[in-house]
Motif scaffolding. Structure first.
Motif, PDB file in Angstrom:
ATOM      1  N   ALA A  32       0.051  12.299   4.041  1.00 56.20           N
ATOM      2  CA  ALA A  32       0.206  12.379   5.565  1.00 56.20           C
ATOM      3  C   ALA A  32      -1.459  12.524   6.261  1.00 56.20           C
ATOM      4  CB  ALA A  32       0.115  13.653   6.081  1.00 56.20           C
ATOM      5  N   THR A  33      -2.107  12.107   5.491  1.00 58.60           N
ATOM      6  CA  THR A  33      -4.239  12.425   5.848  1.00 58.60           C
ATOM      7  C   THR A  33      -4.694  11.304   5.106  1.00 58.60           C
ATOM      8  OG1 THR A  33      -4.219  14.151   3.555  1.00 58.60           O
ATOM      9  CG2 THR A  33      -3.921  14.791   6.197  1.00 58.60           C
ATOM     10  N   SER A  34      -5.427  11.175   3.985  1.00 59.29           N
ATOM     11  CA  SER A  34      -5.753  10.614   3.417  1.00 59.29           C
ATOM     12  C   SER A  34      -5.744  10.115   1.594  1.00 59.29           C
ATOM     13  CB  SER A  34      -7.005  10.357   3.664  1.00 59.29           C
ATOM     14  OG  SER A  34      -8.757  10.125   2.886  1.00 59.29           O
ATOM     15  N   PRO A  35      -5.915   9.537   0.681  1.00 57.31           N
ATOM     16  CA  PRO A  35      -6.311   9.121  -0.152  1.00 57.31           C
ATOM     17  C   PRO A  35      -6.553  10.556  -0.988  1.00 57.31           C
ATOM     18  CG  PRO A  35      -6.782   7.027   0.578  1.00 57.31           C
ATOM     19  CD  PRO A  35      -6.160   7.688   1.570  1.00 57.31           C
ATOM     20  N   SER A  36      -7.802  10.643  -0.116  1.00 54.43           N
ATOM     21  CA  SER A  36      -9.197  11.288  -0.790  1.00 54.43           C
ATOM     22  C   SER A  36      -8.656  12.972  -0.398  1.00 54.43           C
ATOM     23  CB  SER A  36     -10.193  10.752  -0.213  1.00 54.43           C
ATOM     24  OG  SER A  36     -11.033   9.675  -0.828  1.00 54.43           O
ATOM     25  N   LEU A  37      -7.645  13.112   0.052  1.00 53.05           N
ATOM     26  CA  LEU A  37      -7.808  14.181   0.736  1.00 53.05           C
ATOM     27  C   LEU A  37      -6.723  15.230  -0.750  1.00 53.05           C
ATOM     28  CD1 LEU A  37      -8.177  17.209   1.780  1.00 53.05           C
ATOM     29  CD2 LEU A  37      -6.470  16.192   3.320  1.00 53.05           C
ATOM     30  N   HIS A  90      -1.830  14.873  15.618  1.00 55.98           N
ATOM     31  CA  HIS A  90      -2.207  13.554  14.125  1.00 55.98           C
ATOM     32  C   HIS A  90      -0.742  13.136  13.732  1.00 55.98           C
ATOM     33  CE1 HIS A  90      -2.447  11.520  10.858  1.00 55.98           C
ATOM     34  NE2 HIS A  90      -2.256  12.223   9.954  1.00 55.98           N
ATOM     35  N   LEU A  91      -0.077  14.562  13.732  1.00 56.47           N
ATOM     36  CA  LEU A  91       1.479  14.361  13.359  1.00 56.47           C
ATOM     37  C   LEU A  91       2.427  13.532  13.861  1.00 56.47           C
ATOM     38  CD1 LEU A  91       2.441  17.737  11.485  1.00 56.47           C
ATOM     39  CD2 LEU A  91       1.707  15.211  10.279  1.00 56.47           C
ATOM     40  N   ARG A  92       2.304  13.925  15.499  1.00 58.76           N
ATOM     41  CA  ARG A  92       3.191  13.373  16.064  1.00 58.76           C
ATOM     42  C   ARG A  92       2.674  12.062  16.748  1.00 58.76           C
ATOM     43  NH1 ARG A  92       2.153  18.602  18.697  1.00 58.76           N
ATOM     44  NH2 ARG A  92       0.583  17.627  20.350  1.00 58.76           N
ATOM     45  N   SER A  93       1.193  11.372  16.538  1.00 58.70           N
ATOM     46  CA  SER A  93       0.890  10.405  16.458  1.00 58.70           C
ATOM     47  C   SER A  93       1.200   9.583  15.580  1.00 58.70           C
ATOM     48  CB  SER A  93      -0.788  10.417  17.024  1.00 58.70           C
ATOM     49  OG  SER A  93      -1.196   9.012  16.563  1.00 58.70           O
ATOM     50  N   VAL A  94       1.204  10.324  14.086  1.00 56.99           N
ATOM     51  CA  VAL A  94       2.136   8.957  13.411  1.00 56.99           C
ATOM     52  C   VAL A  94       3.678   9.412  12.948  1.00 56.99           C
ATOM     53  CG1 VAL A  94       1.608   9.289  10.721  1.00 56.99           C
ATOM     54  CG2 VAL A  94      -0.302   9.638  12.124  1.00 56.99           C
ATOM     55  N   SER A  95       3.764   9.770  13.825  1.00 51.59           N
ATOM     56  CA  SER A  95       5.509   9.930  13.589  1.00 51.59           C
ATOM     57  C   SER A  95       5.869   8.662  14.748  1.00 51.59           C
ATOM     58  CB  SER A  95       6.380  11.210  14.176  1.00 51.59           C
ATOM     59  OG  SER A  95       7.980  11.325  15.034  1.00 51.59           O
ATOM     60  N   ALA A  96       4.525   8.020  16.102  1.00 49.22           N
ATOM     61  CA  ALA A  96       5.365   7.565  17.207  1.00 49.22           C
ATOM     62  C   ALA A  96       5.593   6.020  15.956  1.00 49.22           C
ATOM     63  CB  ALA A  96       4.767   7.690  17.972  1.00 49.22           C
ATOM     64  N   GLY A 151       0.475  -0.867  -0.292  1.00 47.53           N
ATOM     65  CA  GLY A 151      -0.331   0.123   0.503  1.00 47.53           C
ATOM     66  C   GLY A 151       0.668   0.956  -0.167  1.00 47.53           C
ATOM     67  N   GLY A 152      -0.133   2.456  -0.261  1.00 55.10           N
ATOM     68  CA  GLY A 152       1.100   3.617  -0.231  1.00 55.10           C
ATOM     69  C   GLY A 152       0.106   4.720   0.152  1.00 55.10           C
ATOM     70  N   TYR A 153      -0.737   4.362   1.056  1.00 57.74           N
ATOM     71  CA  TYR A 153      -1.021   5.373   2.074  1.00 57.74           C
ATOM     72  C   TYR A 153      -1.429   5.021   3.399  1.00 57.74           C
ATOM     73  CZ  TYR A 153      -2.310   7.327  -2.780  1.00 57.74           C
ATOM     74  OH  TYR A 153      -2.493   7.838  -3.470  1.00 57.74           O
ATOM     75  N   PRO A 184      -6.136  10.854   9.730  1.00 59.45           N
ATOM     76  CA  PRO A 184      -7.058  11.548  10.852  1.00 59.45           C
ATOM     77  C   PRO A 184      -8.856  11.998  11.201  1.00 59.45           C
ATOM     78  CG  PRO A 184      -5.873  13.217   9.797  1.00 59.45           C
ATOM     79  CD  PRO A 184      -5.861  11.588   9.172  1.00 59.45           C
ATOM     80  N   GLU A 185      -8.549  10.726  10.611  1.00 55.36           N
ATOM     81  CA  GLU A 185     -10.763  10.594  10.159  1.00 55.36           C
ATOM     82  C   GLU A 185     -11.880  11.503  10.854  1.00 55.36           C
ATOM     83  OE1 GLU A 185     -12.033   6.906  10.016  1.00 55.36           O
ATOM     84  OE2 GLU A 185     -10.975   6.159   7.891  1.00 55.36           O
ATOM     85  N   GLN A 186     -11.712  11.737  12.242  1.00 55.06           N
ATOM     86  CA  GLN A 186     -12.469  12.654  12.781  1.00 55.06           C
ATOM     87  C   GLN A 186     -12.123  13.609  13.205  1.00 55.06           C
ATOM     88  OE1 GLN A 186     -12.156  11.932  17.205  1.00 55.06           O
ATOM     89  NE2 GLN A 186     -13.558  10.554  17.014  1.00 55.06           N
ATOM     90  N   ALA A 187     -10.836  14.322  13.264  1.00 57.42           N
ATOM     91  CA  ALA A 187     -10.232  15.885  12.791  1.00 57.42           C
ATOM     92  C   ALA A 187     -10.480  15.789  10.967  1.00 57.42           C
ATOM     93  CB  ALA A 187      -8.343  15.356  12.500  1.00 57.42           C
ATOM     94  N   MET A 188     -10.453  15.205   9.928  1.00 58.82           N
ATOM     95  CA  MET A 188     -10.745  15.444   8.944  1.00 58.82           C
ATOM     96  C   MET A 188     -12.641  16.233   8.583  1.00 58.82           C
ATOM     97  SD  MET A 188      -8.241  13.632   6.300  1.00 58.82           S
ATOM     98  CE  MET A 188      -8.637  11.847   7.097  1.00 58.82           C
ATOM     99  N   ALA A 189     -13.144  14.719   9.618  1.00 65.45           N
ATOM    100  CA  ALA A 189     -14.648  15.337   8.881  1.00 65.45           C
ATOM    101  C   ALA A 189     -15.377  16.709   9.565  1.00 65.45           C
ATOM    102  CB  ALA A 189     -14.946  14.199   9.833  1.00 65.45           C
ATOM    103  N   ALA A 190     -14.753  16.997  10.519  1.00 64.70           N
ATOM    104  CA  ALA A 190     -14.767  18.053  11.489  1.00 64.70           C
ATOM    105  C   ALA A 190     -14.417  19.483  11.193  1.00 64.70           C
ATOM    106  CB  ALA A 190     -14.061  18.266  12.941  1.00 64.70           C
ATOM    107  N   ALA A 191     -13.379  19.356  10.286  1.00 63.57           N
ATOM    108  CA  ALA A 191     -12.259  20.210   9.645  1.00 63.57           C
ATOM    109  C   ALA A 191     -13.141  20.404   8.386  1.00 63.57           C
ATOM    110  CB  ALA A 191     -10.837  19.798   8.913  1.00 63.57           C
ATOM    111  N   LEU A 192     -14.027  19.316   7.063  1.00 60.89           N
ATOM    112  CA  LEU A 192     -15.108  19.301   6.203  1.00 60.89           C
ATOM    113  C   LEU A 192     -15.527  20.350   7.319  1.00 60.89           C
ATOM    114  CD1 LEU A 192     -15.245  18.719   3.092  1.00 60.89           C
ATOM    115  CD2 LEU A 192     -16.185  16.546   3.863  1.00 60.89           C
TER     116      LEU A 192
END
Length: 478
Positions: free
Chosen positions: A320-325, A371-377, A121-123, A130-138
């Protein structure tokens, strides 16, 4: 249970029961389905929407859901054989080919069969997105005044400014164009910088999607080898002299697939060599936001050290987010920016404003840095798990470089290994891996595999995937 799988299961259950109702017959109410299947009203609504999209159910606001009328018999297929002649006519003289081999790209885009562990996979796996953060942002973006209107052609000024600050202190919003992700930006860049039939220098190995872009534009990829310190300057200079190319495409940070980082000593050399050749450097800064927890300070983009407009910079939020963003940028200085803008406008008009507004909301929220800190870890843990499992269970392939960023490892197989046989055996064993051949624009020096650790569910699945790969390896060794 994950909401997505609940929707699929409920839709399949309702599909099996549709024969109990005559065409036009009313299905049970949403409340009845909630009680019967013990799911949420949202799950019921989404399951019915899936059936409606398949033409099996008709929903009427205020009335409910009904079985769709019976479909008429399918018409006999037409005769499309004439297209073979039309599509192949004059193919030998085409500067820009109409037929493109997308195999190397599809390997990382196609969903694997159920039960297969996705090492190709590439994503990011959904659990890392960050599904919740993206949903809230949208949701917030959709309520902004003018959010559904036409955006500025170059993109929202605030979003362009945010990307410009990430490139370097001397960059401004006026030098940035918002694009529909990195792939779109690379396509625009190569079309703008090289005419059909021209050579383009590429790292070897390199991202198959970029090779596909080059070939689709009628360009001739010329390989320049990389080592753990990035592209080799003496070979880059020789390739410019031999080919007459005016474009070099590179990934200086956590290169795909090797994971190499262009060394501090080589960075100014690459810019000097390109400048002396009168050439552009297309910098694909694709995973800067997927750094691992133990990486330490990162070098800035090449564009940050380039006042003369040698570098055309590409980056995006997608990895860093989603293949659809699919929101990214092209950044450039000088007359080339106008050419890039013109091609971008002709090809896409503009990136939909709701996506741009959502991206701006996301990167401006407190959730973004969390989100970035969580993904980094998480990526460090996954990388270490995969590295340990390979060294323990499958030591035969060489692992020459362990990157501190990105989402994959690059394995060199022993001489004489049949790469495709290993890939096929792995799939039979229940694990999908990416073959190395598509990453080379010419004959590869050895067989390779690329293993992604970002698209799997977690460390447990990584360990199981390596166990399955061991089974496949033993099968191919007889």
């Amino acid at each position: 249970m994950h909401e997505r799988s609940s929707v699929v299961e409920l839709a399949n259950s309702l599909k099996r029961e549709l024969n109990r109702y005559s065409p036009g017959g009313k299905l049970p109410s949403s409340r009845a389905l909630v009680d019967r299947y013990r799911v949420s009203p949202v799950t019921v609504s989404r399951a019915l929407a899936r059936l409606a999209a398949e033409g099996l159910v008709v929903t009427r606001p205020g009335a409910g859901a009904f079985r769709a009328p019976a479909r008429t018999a399918a018409a006999p297929p037409g005769d499309t054989s004439w297209q073979e002649v039309a599509l192949s006519a004059d193919a030998a003289t085409e500067l820009v080919p109409r037929s493109v081999d997308a195999t190397g790209v599809l390997v990382t885009l196609a969903a694997p069969p159920p039960g297969v562990i996705e090492f190709n996979g590439g994503y990011l796996h959904p659990s890392l997105q960050p599904e919740q953060a993206m949903a809230a942002a949208l949701a917030r973006a959709g309520r902004r005044p003018g959010a559904w209107g036409r955006p500025p052609i170059d993109g929202l000024p605030e979003l362009r400014d945010w990307f410009a600050r990430g490139i370097g202190d001397t960059w401004t919003a006026a030098e940035v164009l918002v694009t529909a992700g990195g792939q779109s930006a690379l396509t625009t860049a190569l079309r703008a910088l090289a005419p059909p039939g021209a050579p383009v220098l590429v790292e070897s190995p390199t991202y198959p999607g970029m090779l596909a872009i080059a070939r689709a534009a009628g360009l001739r990829p010329v390989p320049v080898p990389v080592d753990p310190d990035g592209v080799r300057p003496e070979l880059l200079a020789a390739a410019f002299r031999a080919s007459g190319a005016r474009v070099f495409v590179c990934q200086p940070l956590f290169q795909n697939p090797t994971g190499a980082v262009l060394s501090p000593a080589r960075r100014p050399e690459v810019l000097r060599i390109a400048r002396e050749a009168g050439a552009f450097v297309v910098e694909d800064d694709f995973v800067r936001r997927l750094v691992h927890e133990d990486a330490g300070p990162l070098p800035g983009p090449l564009a940050a050290d380039d006042p003369d407009g040698v570098v055309v910079h590409v980056c995006s939020l997608t990895k860093a987010t989603s293949p659809s963003l699919r929101v990214g940028v092209l950044a450039a200085r000088g007359p080339v920016l106008e050419r890039l803008r013109a091609i971008h406008v002709v090809d896409t008009f503009f990136v939909p404003r709701p996506f741009q507004e959502a991206a701006l909301e996301l990167v401006g929220s407190a959730a973004w840095n969390r989100h970035l800190r969580s993904v980094s870890a998480a990526l460090k843990t996954r990388r270490d798990t995969l590295t340990t499992a390979l060294r323990t269970e499958l030591p035969e392939p060489a692992l020459p470089h362990i990157p501190s960023g990105g989402y994959h490892l690059w394995l060199r197989l022993p001489d004489g290994t049949d790469e495709q046989a290993v890939v096929s055996a792995a799939l039979r064993a229940g694990v999908a891996v990416a073959p190395g051949r598509p990453y080379f624009s010419a004959e590869p020096p050895a067989a390779h595999l690329r293993l992604s650790f970002a698209a799997v569910a977690g460390p447990g699945e990584i360990t199981e995937g390596v166990r399955r790969l061991r089974t496949a390896w033993d099968e191919t060794r007889g």
